[in-house]
Design a protein around this motif. Structure first.
Motif, short mmCIF file in Angstrom:
data_model
loop_
_atom_site.label_atom_id
_atom_site.label_comp_id
_atom_site.label_asym_id
_atom_site.label_seq_id
_atom_site.Cartn_x
_atom_site.Cartn_y
_atom_site.Cartn_z
N MET A 87 0.82 -1.22 0.00
CA MET A 87 0.00 0.00 0.00
C MET A 87 0.86 1.27 0.00
SD MET A 87 -3.34 -0.76 2.37
CE MET A 87 -2.53 -1.49 3.80
N LEU A 88 2.13 1.14 0.33
CA LEU A 88 3.03 2.30 0.35
C LEU A 88 3.55 2.67 -1.04
CD1 LEU A 88 5.18 1.36 3.48
CD2 LEU A 88 3.25 2.93 3.38
N ILE A 89 3.30 1.83 -2.05
CA ILE A 89 3.85 2.09 -3.38
C ILE A 89 3.37 3.44 -3.94
CG2 ILE A 89 3.81 1.32 -5.78
CD1 ILE A 89 4.00 -1.54 -4.79
N GLY A 90 2.08 3.70 -3.86
CA GLY A 90 1.54 4.96 -4.36
C GLY A 90 2.13 6.17 -3.67
N ASN A 170 1.73 8.94 -12.20
CA ASN A 170 1.74 8.41 -10.84
C ASN A 170 0.47 7.64 -10.49
OD1 ASN A 170 4.26 9.48 -10.27
ND2 ASN A 170 3.45 11.41 -9.49
N ALA A 171 -0.57 7.81 -11.32
CA ALA A 171 -1.85 7.16 -11.02
C ALA A 171 -1.72 5.64 -11.01
CB ALA A 171 -2.91 7.60 -12.02
N MET A 172 -0.83 5.11 -11.85
CA MET A 172 -0.70 3.65 -11.89
C MET A 172 -0.16 3.11 -10.57
SD MET A 172 2.55 3.04 -14.42
CE MET A 172 4.22 3.50 -13.95
N PHE A 173 0.67 3.89 -9.87
CA PHE A 173 1.18 3.44 -8.58
C PHE A 173 0.10 3.50 -7.50
CE2 PHE A 173 5.25 5.05 -10.53
CZ PHE A 173 5.77 3.80 -10.75
N TRP A 174 -0.81 4.48 -7.62
CA TRP A 174 -1.95 4.52 -6.70
C TRP A 174 -2.90 3.36 -6.96
CZ3 TRP A 174 -2.03 7.09 -2.36
CH2 TRP A 174 -1.19 8.19 -2.21
N ALA A 175 -2.98 2.92 -8.22
CA ALA A 175 -3.77 1.72 -8.51
C ALA A 175 -3.18 0.52 -7.79
CB ALA A 175 -3.82 1.48 -10.02
N CYS A 176 -1.83 0.47 -7.71
CA CYS A 176 -1.16 -0.61 -6.96
C CYS A 176 -1.55 -0.55 -5.49
CB CYS A 176 0.35 -0.48 -7.10
SG CYS A 176 0.99 -0.77 -8.76
N SER A 177 -1.58 0.66 -4.92
CA SER A 177 -1.93 0.81 -3.51
C SER A 177 -3.37 0.39 -3.24
CB SER A 177 -1.71 2.26 -3.06
OG SER A 177 -0.35 2.60 -3.09
N ILE A 178 -4.27 0.76 -4.15
CA ILE A 178 -5.67 0.37 -3.99
C ILE A 178 -5.82 -1.15 -4.08
CG2 ILE A 178 -7.96 0.49 -5.05
CD1 ILE A 178 -7.20 3.36 -5.93
N SER A 179 -5.10 -1.76 -5.03
CA SER A 179 -5.12 -3.21 -5.15
C SER A 179 -4.56 -3.87 -3.90
CB SER A 179 -4.31 -3.63 -6.38
OG SER A 179 -4.38 -5.02 -6.59
#
Length: 420
Positions: A87-90, A170-179
């Protein structure tokens, strides 16, 4: 009837676990290089050093994670720690990476990023995989059916991440955090394990000691499996690293080659997803040891066939064989380790013989193959890589011991645990 519904409910959380984990994996490994180049403005050497740190740090995490996983068994402390770390990726790439890059330089950022990503990805993957595999033994479902979630994640990530990157990198990294948030919720609220069947996966909470752990290094079969993985599976990855460059040489323009390549990889992934359905049944019939050996020979065929392909049509044919290779490997290796080794040491053997050995081999062969591409060309390098895989597969064919098929779960899955 109620038992069937109950078992089905206890299955579906695990493919969702695979999906949410490998969604992040696919985004990071598919688009991080592009982000580093276009957003962080790192050079190729600096980006390469970052990926080396990811591989290097994972060599520290994997042995520790393997032993901890065998100790914890179905306790969720470690898997939740890894999912929480994801969850810290974003926030990290949004607010930490670039400011730290400007203040400390690329070297320190590469090390820090390597620690984070190797903890949750390169090192953490064995923890997630072995947890679901053990759950499959306790809950009596096929691991391969759950792993389909990871294959589907690769398709979805490729469709979503590119569009997110164009919209806002950067949105793709927030997608990682949401996942990762969804993954954490699955571990906490959904992934129920039938603990009354825990002995099928090795009840180790009180019996595992250091002497038992180190005993695997005395086993000839452990070293043969490690060599096989270092050869066949690692060279599989090395072969694919710059394949797109070779593929483009068959076309009049790089753009045309890239377009055909994207269609080809989509078809390959679709084949992989479809074959994940019958693959557990196939491996139950032929045995996981035989599955590994067949995988080695198919890998040899794909590499050598690519080297000798006269047209891109033949090259596409051999590339599509990868859709068969991955289901063969993923299902066979899980069942083989469960059936050929002390089940109490499942995670340790998986982390060391598979992931740890593979990371070392990828690190070595990536540099060697890169130099050979420049000096003797792709075709001759592929012939060398194919010969190495062939020899190592022969060694495995004569050296790998047969698994205990009952312990490996190579039996008929009861109707009560069907995924239908």
């Amino acid at each position: 009837m109620n038992n069937s519904k109950h078992a089905t409910k206890d299955f579906w959380g695990f493919p969702l676990t695979h999906f949410t984990y490998f969604f992040t994996w696919a985004i990071v490994y598919g688009y991080l290089t592009l982000w580093l180049e276009q957003e962080a403005h790192l050079s190729g050497t600096e980006s390469g050093f970052l990926f080396s740190m990811m591989a290097g740090m994972s060599l520290l995490f994997q042995p520790v994670f393997g032993i901890l996983s065998d100790k914890l068994l179905f306790k969720k402390n470690l898997v939740i720690t890894i999912s929480a770390g994801m969850m810290l990726i974003g926030p990290y790439f949004q607010w930490v990476f670039k400011p730290l890059l400007h203040s400390t330089g690329a070297g320190f950022v590469a090390v820090l990023t390597g620690v984070l990503l190797s903890f949750v990805l390169n090192g953490g993957v064995s923890v997630i995989e072995q947890y679901v595999q053990r759950a499959s033994l306790a809950n009596k479902f096929e691991y391969g059916h759950s792993r389909m979630g990871g294959s589907v994640a690769g398709v979805v990530a490729s469709l979503v991440a590119g569009r997110l990157f164009i919209w806002q990198p950067n949105a793709m990294f927030w997608a990682c955090s949401i996942s990762a948030l969804a993954l954490t919720c699955l571990f906490i609220f959904s992934d129920k394990v039938h603990l009354e069947n825990a002995s099928a996966a090795g009840d180790t909470s009180n019996s595992l000691d250091w002497k038992t752990v180190t005993s695997i290094f005395k086993l000839k079969n452990f070293w043969i499996l490690s060599i096989f993985y270092m050869g066949a599976s690692a060279i599989y990855d090395v072969f694919d690293q710059q394949f797109i460059v070779f593929f483009q040489t068959f076309f009049h323009s790089a753009a045309q080659g890239t377009l055909v390549y994207s269609y080809m990889t989509s078809a390959q992934t679709a084949i992989e997803v479809l074959l994940m359905i019958p693959m557990p049944w196939i491996i139950n019939k032929i045995g996981s040891r035989n599955g590994l050996i067949i995988y080695g020979f198919i890998t040899t065929l794909r590499i050598v066939g690519s080297a000798l392909s006269p047209t891109y049509g033949w090259l596409i044919f051999f590339r599509l064989l990868a859709g068969l290779e991955m289901p063969l490997l993923l299902v066979s290796i899980m069942k083989y380790i469960a059936g050929a080794f002390d089940i109490r040491l499942y995670a340790t053997v998986y982390a060391l013989a598979s992931n740890f050995a593979k990371q070392i081999s990828v690190f070595v062969f990536s540099s060697v193959a890169g130099n050979l591409y420049d000096k003797i060309g792709f075709q001759h390098t592929y012939l060398i890589l194919g010969a190495i895989v062939f020899v190592i597969t022969l060694i495995a064919a004569f050296g790998l011991q047969k698994e205990n098929r009952e312990q490996a779960g190579e039996g008929k899955v009861s109707e009560s645990t069907s995924i239908e």
